[in-house]
Design a protein around this motif. Sequence first.
Motif, PDB file in Angstrom:
ATOM      1  N   ALA A  12       0.736  -1.212   0.453  1.00 36.01           N
ATOM      2  CA  ALA A  12       0.399  -0.096  -0.024  1.00 36.01           C
ATOM      3  C   ALA A  12       1.175   1.145   0.079  1.00 36.01           C
ATOM      4  CB  ALA A  12      -1.189  -0.519   0.956  1.00 36.01           C
ATOM      5  N   ALA A  13       1.798   1.006   0.624  1.00 33.12           N
ATOM      6  CA  ALA A  13       2.682   2.518   0.811  1.00 33.12           C
ATOM      7  C   ALA A  13       3.532   2.749  -0.287  1.00 33.12           C
ATOM      8  CB  ALA A  13       3.827   2.175   1.849  1.00 33.12           C
ATOM      9  N   CYS A  14       4.025   1.618  -0.784  1.00 33.42           N
ATOM     10  CA  CYS A  14       4.222   1.709  -2.533  1.00 33.42           C
ATOM     11  C   CYS A  14       3.040   2.125  -3.558  1.00 33.42           C
ATOM     12  CB  CYS A  14       4.924   1.037  -3.252  1.00 33.42           C
ATOM     13  SG  CYS A  14       6.374  -0.104  -2.409  1.00 33.42           S
ATOM     14  N   ALA A  15       2.252   1.509  -3.985  1.00 37.00           N
ATOM     15  CA  ALA A  15       0.773   2.839  -4.666  1.00 37.00           C
ATOM     16  C   ALA A  15       0.647   3.693  -3.994  1.00 37.00           C
ATOM     17  CB  ALA A  15       0.078   1.652  -3.702  1.00 37.00           C
ATOM     18  N   ALA A  16       0.937   3.754  -2.934  1.00 43.94           N
ATOM     19  CA  ALA A  16       0.497   5.675  -3.001  1.00 43.94           C
ATOM     20  C   ALA A  16       1.669   6.068  -3.468  1.00 43.94           C
ATOM     21  CB  ALA A  16       0.763   5.850  -0.963  1.00 43.94           C
ATOM     22  N   LYS A  17       2.623   6.463  -3.328  1.00 44.86           N
ATOM     23  CA  LYS A  17       4.201   6.987  -3.325  1.00 44.86           C
ATOM     24  C   LYS A  17       4.094   6.896  -5.424  1.00 44.86           C
ATOM     25  CE  LYS A  17       7.296   5.892  -0.658  1.00 44.86           C
ATOM     26  NZ  LYS A  17       8.776   4.920   0.153  1.00 44.86           N
ATOM     27  N   VAL A  18       4.040   5.473  -5.447  1.00 43.95           N
ATOM     28  CA  VAL A  18       3.207   5.820  -7.302  1.00 43.95           C
ATOM     29  C   VAL A  18       2.322   6.661  -7.845  1.00 43.95           C
ATOM     30  CG1 VAL A  18       2.551   4.084  -9.227  1.00 43.95           C
ATOM     31  CG2 VAL A  18       4.989   3.304  -7.754  1.00 43.95           C
ATOM     32  N   GLU A  19       1.178   6.238  -6.793  1.00 45.28           N
ATOM     33  CA  GLU A  19       0.058   7.135  -7.332  1.00 45.28           C
ATOM     34  C   GLU A  19       0.541   8.770  -7.554  1.00 45.28           C
ATOM     35  OE1 GLU A  19      -3.893   8.318  -5.559  1.00 45.28           O
ATOM     36  OE2 GLU A  19      -4.103   6.481  -5.505  1.00 45.28           O
ATOM     37  N   ASP A  20       1.752   9.396  -6.038  1.00 41.42           N
ATOM     38  CA  ASP A  20       1.388  10.586  -6.460  1.00 41.42           C
ATOM     39  C   ASP A  20       2.990  11.065  -7.619  1.00 41.42           C
ATOM     40  OD1 ASP A  20       0.187  11.161  -3.503  1.00 41.42           O
ATOM     41  OD2 ASP A  20       1.964  10.796  -2.575  1.00 41.42           O
ATOM     42  N   ALA A  21       3.685  10.347  -8.074  1.00 42.74           N
ATOM     43  CA  ALA A  21       4.282  10.075  -8.408  1.00 42.74           C
ATOM     44  C   ALA A  21       3.705  11.075  -9.744  1.00 42.74           C
ATOM     45  CB  ALA A  21       5.179   9.471  -8.813  1.00 42.74           C
ATOM     46  N   ILE A  22       2.663   9.554 -10.430  1.00 41.81           N
ATOM     47  CA  ILE A  22       2.046  10.000 -11.998  1.00 41.81           C
ATOM     48  C   ILE A  22       0.849  11.542 -11.041  1.00 41.81           C
ATOM     49  CG2 ILE A  22       0.446   8.243 -12.564  1.00 41.81           C
ATOM     50  CD1 ILE A  22       1.386   6.401 -11.981  1.00 41.81           C
ATOM     51  N   LYS A  23       0.775  11.586 -10.743  1.00 37.55           N
ATOM     52  CA  LYS A  23      -0.380  12.475 -10.398  1.00 37.55           C
ATOM     53  C   LYS A  23       0.616  13.906 -10.845  1.00 37.55           C
ATOM     54  CE  LYS A  23      -3.785  11.395  -7.280  1.00 37.55           C
ATOM     55  NZ  LYS A  23      -4.639  11.090  -6.322  1.00 37.55           N
ATOM     56  N   LYS A  24       1.942  13.379 -10.521  1.00 32.40           N
ATOM     57  CA  LYS A  24       2.630  15.428 -11.056  1.00 32.40           C
ATOM     58  C   LYS A  24       2.819  15.558 -12.262  1.00 32.40           C
ATOM     59  CE  LYS A  24       4.403  15.241  -6.139  1.00 32.40           C
ATOM     60  NZ  LYS A  24       5.791  14.830  -5.415  1.00 32.40           N
ATOM     61  N   ILE A  25       2.998  14.259 -13.142  1.00 29.41           N
ATOM     62  CA  ILE A  25       3.177  14.158 -14.185  1.00 29.41           C
ATOM     63  C   ILE A  25       2.522  14.937 -15.383  1.00 29.41           C
ATOM     64  CG2 ILE A  25       3.360  12.708 -16.553  1.00 29.41           C
ATOM     65  CD1 ILE A  25       3.705  10.545 -14.668  1.00 29.41           C
ATOM     66  N   GLU A  26       3.085  15.834 -16.401  1.00 30.87           N
ATOM     67  CA  GLU A  26       2.386  16.837 -17.252  1.00 30.87           C
ATOM     68  C   GLU A  26       1.057  16.400 -17.924  1.00 30.87           C
ATOM     69  OE1 GLU A  26       2.479  20.598 -20.061  1.00 30.87           O
ATOM     70  OE2 GLU A  26       4.509  19.889 -18.591  1.00 30.87           O
ATOM     71  N   GLY A  27       0.141  16.677 -17.776  1.00 29.11           N
ATOM     72  CA  GLY A  27      -1.220  15.865 -18.247  1.00 29.11           C
ATOM     73  C   GLY A  27      -2.323  15.281 -17.700  1.00 29.11           C
ATOM     74  N   VAL A  28      -1.663  14.707 -16.415  1.00 30.28           N
ATOM     75  CA  VAL A  28      -2.376  13.765 -15.619  1.00 30.28           C
ATOM     76  C   VAL A  28      -3.550  14.265 -15.468  1.00 30.28           C
ATOM     77  CG1 VAL A  28      -2.488  12.053 -14.225  1.00 30.28           C
ATOM     78  CG2 VAL A  28      -0.623  12.272 -16.172  1.00 30.28           C
ATOM     79  N   GLU A  29      -4.943  14.389 -15.337  1.00 32.85           N
ATOM     80  CA  GLU A  29      -5.647  14.847 -14.897  1.00 32.85           C
ATOM     81  C   GLU A  29      -6.670  14.243 -13.674  1.00 32.85           C
ATOM     82  OE1 GLU A  29      -9.022  14.385 -17.987  1.00 32.85           O
ATOM     83  OE2 GLU A  29      -8.232  15.901 -18.823  1.00 32.85           O
ATOM     84  N   ASP A  30      -6.354  13.235 -13.201  1.00 31.37           N
ATOM     85  CA  ASP A  30      -6.473  12.564 -12.377  1.00 31.37           C
ATOM     86  C   ASP A  30      -5.435  10.884 -12.491  1.00 31.37           C
ATOM     87  OD1 ASP A  30      -7.116  11.384  -9.920  1.00 31.37           O
ATOM     88  OD2 ASP A  30      -9.094  11.212  -9.948  1.00 31.37           O
ATOM     89  N   ALA A  31      -5.157  10.054 -11.206  1.00 29.80           N
ATOM     90  CA  ALA A  31      -5.098   8.940 -11.326  1.00 29.80           C
ATOM     91  C   ALA A  31      -4.619   8.447  -9.613  1.00 29.80           C
ATOM     92  CB  ALA A  31      -3.177   9.115 -11.518  1.00 29.80           C
ATOM     93  N   SER A  32      -4.956   6.683  -9.838  1.00 31.46           N
ATOM     94  CA  SER A  32      -5.201   6.063  -8.834  1.00 31.46           C
ATOM     95  C   SER A  32      -4.757   4.686  -9.404  1.00 31.46           C
ATOM     96  CB  SER A  32      -6.466   5.823  -8.305  1.00 31.46           C
ATOM     97  OG  SER A  32      -7.206   5.231  -9.084  1.00 31.46           O
ATOM     98  N   VAL A  33      -3.971   4.106  -7.221  1.00 31.22           N
ATOM     99  CA  VAL A  33      -3.852   2.724  -7.351  1.00 31.22           C
ATOM    100  C   VAL A  33      -4.001   2.366  -6.476  1.00 31.22           C
ATOM    101  CG1 VAL A  33      -1.399   1.315  -7.746  1.00 31.22           C
ATOM    102  CG2 VAL A  33      -1.019   3.374  -9.288  1.00 31.22           C
ATOM    103  N   ASN A  34      -4.488   1.107  -6.944  1.00 31.39           N
ATOM    104  CA  ASN A  34      -5.099   0.848  -5.678  1.00 31.39           C
ATOM    105  C   ASN A  34      -4.422  -0.732  -5.059  1.00 31.39           C
ATOM    106  OD1 ASN A  34      -6.997  -1.080  -3.890  1.00 31.39           O
ATOM    107  ND2 ASN A  34      -8.439   0.079  -4.047  1.00 31.39           N
ATOM    108  N   PHE A  35      -3.463  -0.920  -4.717  1.00 34.04           N
ATOM    109  CA  PHE A  35      -2.877  -2.194  -3.575  1.00 34.04           C
ATOM    110  C   PHE A  35      -3.318  -3.395  -3.885  1.00 34.04           C
ATOM    111  CE2 PHE A  35      -1.940  -4.251   0.094  1.00 34.04           C
ATOM    112  CZ  PHE A  35      -0.837  -5.590  -1.218  1.00 34.04           C
TER     113      PHE A  35
END
Length: 71
Positions: A12-35
Amino acid sequence: MKKKFKCEIDCAACAAKVEDAIKKIEGVEDASVNFLTQKFMLSAPDDQFDDILKKAIKAGKKIESDFEVEC
């Protein structure tokens, strides 16, 4: 465009870190990673979706080398 993908992530911790990183990518409107459900959701403009998806997967792998997405 909003799409859901089956993914593999180890904790779950990795999923949260990955989700945060993806949300910072230019053009991403929304993202979620569910462990728990092993699902990855990405929302981005239709004309940039494929490129942003590649960047998101790359960002996820930088944080968690075992991060896999079934496209």
